[in-house]
Write a protein that holds these residues in place. Structure first.
Motif, PDB file in Angstrom:
ATOM      1  N   GLU B  54      40.338  37.120  46.512  1.00 31.59           N
ATOM      2  CA  GLU B  54      40.171  37.648  45.281  1.00 31.59           C
ATOM      3  C   GLU B  54      41.444  37.569  44.533  1.00 31.59           C
ATOM      4  O   GLU B  54      41.298  37.192  43.256  1.00 31.59           O
ATOM      5  CB  GLU B  54      39.728  39.076  45.293  1.00 31.59           C
ATOM      6  CG  GLU B  54      38.594  39.434  46.006  1.00 31.59           C
ATOM      7  CD  GLU B  54      38.402  39.373  47.448  1.00 31.59           C
ATOM      8  OE1 GLU B  54      39.759  39.277  48.053  1.00 31.59           O
ATOM      9  OE2 GLU B  54      37.347  38.948  48.170  1.00 31.59           O
ATOM     10  N   HIS B  58      41.960  35.652  40.812  1.00 33.33           N
ATOM     11  CA  HIS B  58      42.571  36.338  39.545  1.00 33.33           C
ATOM     12  C   HIS B  58      43.712  35.378  39.062  1.00 33.33           C
ATOM     13  O   HIS B  58      44.045  35.197  38.040  1.00 33.33           O
ATOM     14  CB  HIS B  58      42.993  37.769  39.815  1.00 33.33           C
ATOM     15  CG  HIS B  58      41.841  38.635  39.770  1.00 33.33           C
ATOM     16  ND1 HIS B  58      41.459  38.943  38.825  1.00 33.33           N
ATOM     17  CD2 HIS B  58      41.120  39.214  40.813  1.00 33.33           C
ATOM     18  CE1 HIS B  58      40.344  39.910  38.974  1.00 33.33           C
ATOM     19  NE2 HIS B  58      40.282  40.101  40.308  1.00 33.33           N
ATOM     20  N   HIS B 113      32.839  35.751  37.041  1.00 31.74           N
ATOM     21  CA  HIS B 113      33.146  36.940  37.309  1.00 31.74           C
ATOM     22  C   HIS B 113      33.434  37.949  36.012  1.00 31.74           C
ATOM     23  O   HIS B 113      33.319  39.092  36.215  1.00 31.74           O
ATOM     24  CB  HIS B 113      34.606  36.960  38.079  1.00 31.74           C
ATOM     25  CG  HIS B 113      34.507  36.369  39.547  1.00 31.74           C
ATOM     26  ND1 HIS B 113      34.932  37.138  40.420  1.00 31.74           N
ATOM     27  CD2 HIS B 113      34.024  35.530  39.974  1.00 31.74           C
ATOM     28  CE1 HIS B 113      34.576  36.780  41.376  1.00 31.74           C
ATOM     29  NE2 HIS B 113      34.147  35.375  41.241  1.00 31.74           N
TER      30      HIS B 113
END
Lengths: 196, 196
Positions: B54, B58, B113
């Motif tokens: 994750e 990002h 996302h």
């Protein structure tokens, strides 16, 4: 209710539940348990009809393709001019996608599993815009193959951008055709009705 | 090599490897083991830089946003007319996406996302097409907001349709602008250079 009819109903309710879950969370994240909960069906009943999630997906894609084939045949048979057929067919499909969750899930699955290019739409755009060009209906200087790709990209992009709110699809598509066509065609007045 | 510099290189090679895997198989299917294999990095080195997949995602999205912001600022500052800015910026971005796998992965992640609408593009199209309308550059009768949505849908759709072969993105986008603009603008001759 006869047993065969009840089995048909169960099969259909599984398809509707699976389509609903896939429509909301996508195929990968769609869990069998969520589908069973939604249609209030036991695992046993599910496996009587389908070998697993994959077979449900295939059934949804097959239904989507059948619907698309049937719709295109109907629009082709009306023997309107090619661009009116293209606009009418895409807007008609959009309205059906809005109403029919099975169709929406089928489209998502067809795009993800078999590739966007192979679901029949690309060649359909190419054929219809090509015919319009042969009749001298495109703006002078517009390349038919490039115009077909532009129209297809517009429809695919519109579909993607309203994915979170599918009930806007038909309206957005009609709007885009209204902006796009006058600049693409030599005389777009004939199409005013089709893009409505 | 100083330790800090080596750490920076490792971090970058992890990002490149992760971007490559995400570009090929998508975020969900991208496995940490495949990323580590590709950059020949140990799990220990990976967790020194990132808490998990994750956090890599990002970092890629952040880099993508920074790049997009920097690019748009550069194109805005050239003070060309708004439609030339839009065409130049989208084609410039397309060329960078072709060359830069980190950017491609960042775009995919930003769309999946955070939602397609919030990555800054939609409002950028709205702003630039709106300014063109204020200057009387749109075809009479064309609704600026609808025209902006059409252009945005075209770019998003083109991006999706060449996803399997990103090296065609810039060429396809330039082609679509060339077909779309003459019909959308009151006088598109000024834009011939920008869409090249």
């Amino acid at each position: 209710m006869p047993q065969q009819q009840r089995a048909q109903l169960t099969r259909h309710s599984i398809l509707v539940a699976a389509a609903g879950v896939i429509d909301e969370v996508g195929y990968e994240a769609a869990r069998l348990s969520a589908i069973l909960r939604r249609c209030e069906t036991t695992k046993g009943a599910f496996y009587f009809h389908f070998s697993g999630k994959e077979e449900v997906a295939h059934a949804l894609v097959e239904r989507y393709r059948e619907n698309l084939t049937e719709l295109s045949e109907r629009w082709y048979q009306r023997a309107q001019d090619p661009m009116a057929t293209l606009v009418g067919l895409t807007c008609d499909t959009a309205r059906r996608l809005e109403e029919d969750v099975l169709l929406r899930a089928g489209l998502v699955l067809a795009c993800n599993h078999v590739g966007t290019d192979t679901d029949g739409w690309e060649s359909l755009f190419d054929d219809l815009v090509g015919r319009a060009a042969e009749r001298g209906q495109l703006r002078p200087g517009a390349d038919p193959a490039a115009a077909a790709r532009l129209c297809y990209a517009m429809v695919v992009g519109t579909n993607l951008l309203v994915a979170g709110d599918p009930h806007r699809l038909a309206a957005r598509l009609e709007e885009s055709w209204r902006v796009l066509l006058p600049g693409l065609l030599a005389d777009s007045s004939r199409l005013a009705a089709a893009a409505r």
